[in-house]
Design a protein around this motif. Sequence first.
Motif, PDB file in Angstrom:
ATOM      1  N   ILE A  70      24.753  71.166  48.639  1.00 18.73           N
ATOM      2  CA  ILE A  70      25.279  69.806  48.645  1.00 18.73           C
ATOM      3  C   ILE A  70      25.750  69.478  47.236  1.00 18.73           C
ATOM      4  O   ILE A  70      24.941  69.312  46.316  1.00 18.73           O
ATOM      5  N   LEU A  71      27.069  69.393  47.054  1.00 18.65           N
ATOM      6  CA  LEU A  71      27.624  69.089  45.739  1.00 18.65           C
ATOM      7  C   LEU A  71      27.587  67.595  45.448  1.00 18.65           C
ATOM      8  O   LEU A  71      27.447  67.175  44.313  1.00 18.65           O
ATOM      9  N   ARG A  72      27.761  66.806  46.498  1.00 19.27           N
ATOM     10  CA  ARG A  72      27.626  65.355  46.378  1.00 19.27           C
ATOM     11  C   ARG A  72      27.416  64.789  47.775  1.00 19.27           C
ATOM     12  O   ARG A  72      27.936  65.312  48.755  1.00 19.27           O
ATOM     13  N   GLU A  73      26.648  63.718  47.852  1.00 11.76           N
ATOM     14  CA  GLU A  73      26.452  63.026  49.125  1.00 11.76           C
ATOM     15  C   GLU A  73      26.282  61.545  48.830  1.00 11.76           C
ATOM     16  O   GLU A  73      25.913  61.146  47.721  1.00 11.76           O
ATOM     17  N   GLY A  74      26.567  60.719  49.822  1.00 10.86           N
ATOM     18  CA  GLY A  74      26.438  59.295  49.600  1.00 10.86           C
ATOM     19  C   GLY A  74      26.922  58.477  50.782  1.00 10.86           C
ATOM     20  O   GLY A  74      27.188  59.011  51.865  1.00 10.86           O
ATOM     21  N   TYR A  75      27.028  57.183  50.547  1.00 12.88           N
ATOM     22  CA  TYR A  75      27.408  56.240  51.601  1.00 12.88           C
ATOM     23  C   TYR A  75      28.434  55.269  51.040  1.00 12.88           C
ATOM     24  O   TYR A  75      28.284  54.768  49.907  1.00 12.88           O
ATOM     25  N   LEU A  76      29.472  54.993  51.814  1.00 12.03           N
ATOM     26  CA  LEU A  76      30.519  54.051  51.433  1.00 12.03           C
ATOM     27  C   LEU A  76      30.541  52.896  52.416  1.00 12.03           C
ATOM     28  O   LEU A  76      30.665  53.112  53.628  1.00 12.03           O
ATOM     29  N   ASN A  77      30.400  51.671  51.930  1.00  9.36           N
ATOM     30  CA  ASN A  77      30.565  50.508  52.791  1.00  9.36           C
ATOM     31  C   ASN A  77      32.050  50.309  53.083  1.00  9.36           C
ATOM     32  O   ASN A  77      32.902  50.493  52.203  1.00  9.36           O
ATOM     33  N   VAL A  78      32.359  49.913  54.311  1.00  7.68           N
ATOM     34  CA  VAL A  78      33.746  49.734  54.722  1.00  7.68           C
ATOM     35  C   VAL A  78      33.994  48.267  55.043  1.00  7.68           C
ATOM     36  O   VAL A  78      33.294  47.685  55.887  1.00  7.68           O
ATOM     37  N   SER A  79      34.963  47.670  54.388  1.00  9.15           N
ATOM     38  CA  SER A  79      35.330  46.278  54.642  1.00  9.15           C
ATOM     39  C   SER A  79      36.575  46.227  55.511  1.00  9.15           C
ATOM     40  O   SER A  79      37.207  47.248  55.801  1.00  9.15           O
ATOM     41  N   SER A  80      36.959  45.041  55.921  1.00 16.58           N
ATOM     42  CA  SER A  80      38.110  44.868  56.795  1.00 16.58           C
ATOM     43  C   SER A  80      39.407  45.146  56.039  1.00 16.58           C
ATOM     44  O   SER A  80      39.492  44.964  54.812  1.00 16.58           O
ATOM     45  N   GLY A  81      40.392  45.594  56.803  1.00 16.97           N
ATOM     46  CA  GLY A  81      41.701  45.854  56.226  1.00 16.97           C
ATOM     47  C   GLY A  81      41.945  47.335  56.011  1.00 16.97           C
ATOM     48  O   GLY A  81      41.049  48.175  56.171  1.00 16.97           O
ATOM     49  N   VAL A  82      43.172  47.650  55.661  1.00 19.82           N
ATOM     50  CA  VAL A  82      43.539  49.028  55.332  1.00 19.82           C
ATOM     51  C   VAL A  82      43.022  49.322  53.931  1.00 19.82           C
ATOM     52  O   VAL A  82      43.346  48.612  52.979  1.00 19.82           O
ATOM     53  N   SER A  83      42.190  50.332  53.796  1.00 23.57           N
ATOM     54  CA  SER A  83      41.588  50.583  52.489  1.00 23.57           C
ATOM     55  C   SER A  83      41.420  52.069  52.232  1.00 23.57           C
ATOM     56  O   SER A  83      41.385  52.884  53.169  1.00 23.57           O
ATOM     57  N   THR A  84      41.315  52.416  50.953  1.00 19.35           N
ATOM     58  CA  THR A  84      40.995  53.772  50.531  1.00 19.35           C
ATOM     59  C   THR A  84      39.847  53.703  49.529  1.00 19.35           C
ATOM     60  O   THR A  84      39.766  52.767  48.739  1.00 19.35           O
ATOM     61  N   GLN A  85      38.964  54.682  49.594  1.00 21.71           N
ATOM     62  CA  GLN A  85      37.866  54.790  48.637  1.00 21.71           C
ATOM     63  C   GLN A  85      37.786  56.231  48.158  1.00 21.71           C
ATOM     64  O   GLN A  85      37.766  57.157  48.970  1.00 21.71           O
ATOM     65  N   THR A  86      37.727  56.416  46.839  1.00 19.77           N
ATOM     66  CA  THR A  86      37.745  57.753  46.248  1.00 19.77           C
ATOM     67  C   THR A  86      36.421  58.067  45.570  1.00 19.77           C
ATOM     68  O   THR A  86      35.853  57.219  44.880  1.00 19.77           O
ATOM     69  N   ILE A  87      35.927  59.275  45.791  1.00 19.05           N
ATOM     70  CA  ILE A  87      34.732  59.775  45.108  1.00 19.05           C
ATOM     71  C   ILE A  87      35.131  60.987  44.268  1.00 19.05           C
ATOM     72  O   ILE A  87      36.097  61.685  44.588  1.00 19.05           O
ATOM     73  N   ASN A  88      34.397  61.244  43.209  1.00 18.21           N
ATOM     74  CA  ASN A  88      34.667  62.383  42.334  1.00 18.21           C
ATOM     75  C   ASN A  88      33.459  63.321  42.310  1.00 18.21           C
ATOM     76  O   ASN A  88      32.311  62.886  42.466  1.00 18.21           O
ATOM     77  N   TYR A  89      33.710  64.593  42.096  1.00 20.50           N
ATOM     78  CA  TYR A  89      32.659  65.602  42.040  1.00 20.50           C
ATOM     79  C   TYR A  89      33.237  66.827  41.333  1.00 20.50           C
ATOM     80  O   TYR A  89      34.447  66.932  41.105  1.00 20.50           O
ATOM     81  N   ASP A  90      32.376  67.757  40.986  1.00 13.87           N
ATOM     82  CA  ASP A  90      32.805  68.992  40.337  1.00 13.87           C
ATOM     83  C   ASP A  90      32.511  70.162  41.269  1.00 13.87           C
ATOM     84  O   ASP A  90      31.362  70.536  41.460  1.00 13.87           O
ATOM     85  N   ALA A  91      33.555  70.734  41.843  1.00 13.15           N
ATOM     86  CA  ALA A  91      33.406  71.879  42.742  1.00 13.15           C
ATOM     87  C   ALA A  91      33.911  73.161  42.095  1.00 13.15           C
ATOM     88  O   ALA A  91      34.256  74.117  42.796  1.00 13.15           O
ATOM     89  N   THR A  92      33.929  73.195  40.771  1.00 12.05           N
ATOM     90  CA  THR A  92      34.360  74.404  40.063  1.00 12.05           C
ATOM     91  C   THR A  92      33.459  75.574  40.451  1.00 12.05           C
ATOM     92  O   THR A  92      32.235  75.479  40.385  1.00 12.05           O
TER      93      THR A  92
END
Length: 510
Positions: free
Chosen positions: A383-405
Amino acid sequence: MTRTLIGFDYTNTPCVKITKGNFDPKTTPDAEREKFLFSSKWANLVSPISMEVQNFASSPAGLSYQPSGAGPTNFTRARYRFTTSAGVRISYYYRSSRFTDLRYDMPLTAVIWKNPAGRFAGSRVQQSRGGQSGPNGKGGYYATGNAREAGWMNNVQTYLDGNVQATMTYGTAVSCSDNDTQRDVADDTMEKRLIVFNLPGNNVPLDGPTTVPDPAGKLAIQISSTQTRVAKPGFDVRTAAPSQIAFDANNRAIRVIAANDIAIPAGISSFNLGVSIPEEAFALVHFYEGSTITYPGSGYLRQFGADYWFTGTNINFDSTDTCRARFIVLAYDNSPPTSGTNRVFRNFVENGEYVVQFLRPGASANPSFADIVLDSRWPVLQILREGYLNVSSGVSTQTINYDATGFFPFIIYATNHGAGTSNVGGFVQLNFSSRVRMPFVKAVIGLGSLENSYAGDCTYVRYNTSSATFYTYRGRPVDSRWRPSDDAYEFESDDNPITGIRYYVLGIPT
């Protein structure tokens, strides 16, 4: 080449480690995770624990329960077969008690479709319509097979003909056959596989240890003629809880046996995986175009992707168009142990590669796939990264960062929803207090251009080796129907909108 350590590493911690290449498992720092195929020091492991097959085999109409003698209040698996004007339909329903090793109330799951010809068909984006294709019919949509699965639910009440059939604290409903002649692509006669991961599908933390207790006086490694198991650092293998165990011969998890990212031509093609594929194998596949990996359904609102199947050492594809396939092949064998006096530790050379295996006690000199607990040829997912993103109304994008080198990254996730009602094949209605679902892409006819027609209940992710962006459309319609009276579409709103995304960035060392 791989190297294996059974004993104390550079931190004087008793452990089992397997490194790739010539990296020394005793001295290689734990932080250099891309050099390890396995380490018992990892706090959390990706472990698909079970696979349940649902098929279209002939059986009496009505409800049947498992185990034998169970009824609507205490079943672990229920099967409902009934007939409509469209044909025979079958649905399966589960309680979490079905899966004895499951540690989470609302787990991440996957449903893999397999057609009568033996091809896995659920990863393809398919055109589907409810009703006729003309203006008198229901609005069409494109979707992966995931859109047809009800998901894993909490506090479920199942209704049939208006009567409560069962109340489940936790459970999932999987529609096996949906022979609906109103759709262009029906899944009648499909055999389906429910894959249950020992990972939470909702917003609860992983249960792996967050600190390392004092290891003094504790036995961490138990490899003998009767036991093959290893505890995580600081725990006694004889008394450790399941979340504190790194691996155990008594817990036969689904294992990764191959992974790759390859170009797929239009039509039928084959790719040699270099390993014989067991009968109960399946793949998690992300089909995409260009250089950005996209899942599910590639985020493209058109026919896309491929069916796949296995023959010998090959994975085969039948694709509608040129694309790329990023896949992980997993295999499961729940057969009984073979009989013999072979030691639990086995090593040999295959094709010039030194192989180390940890086996179930009492395995024969020629162990079966089910006997293998750990194999240095098959990396364990990290598991390189794990988590939870809350989603609000509307068209949206959410970005996460990690190192998969140094890793082959692969994303899996589930969408979270609140209380609601679901109409699923078999039972007329399912009421629940919350649920987690597999993600899917879907378009609603009548919203305008395809780019603007993503449905409110669909999601997808685009990712690479350093970041991932999740796309959501909460609040948009989820379906449409033509209204001849005023020559227009009427739209259906989402009665169980998405509230969040539970994601995992997995990695295999390259």
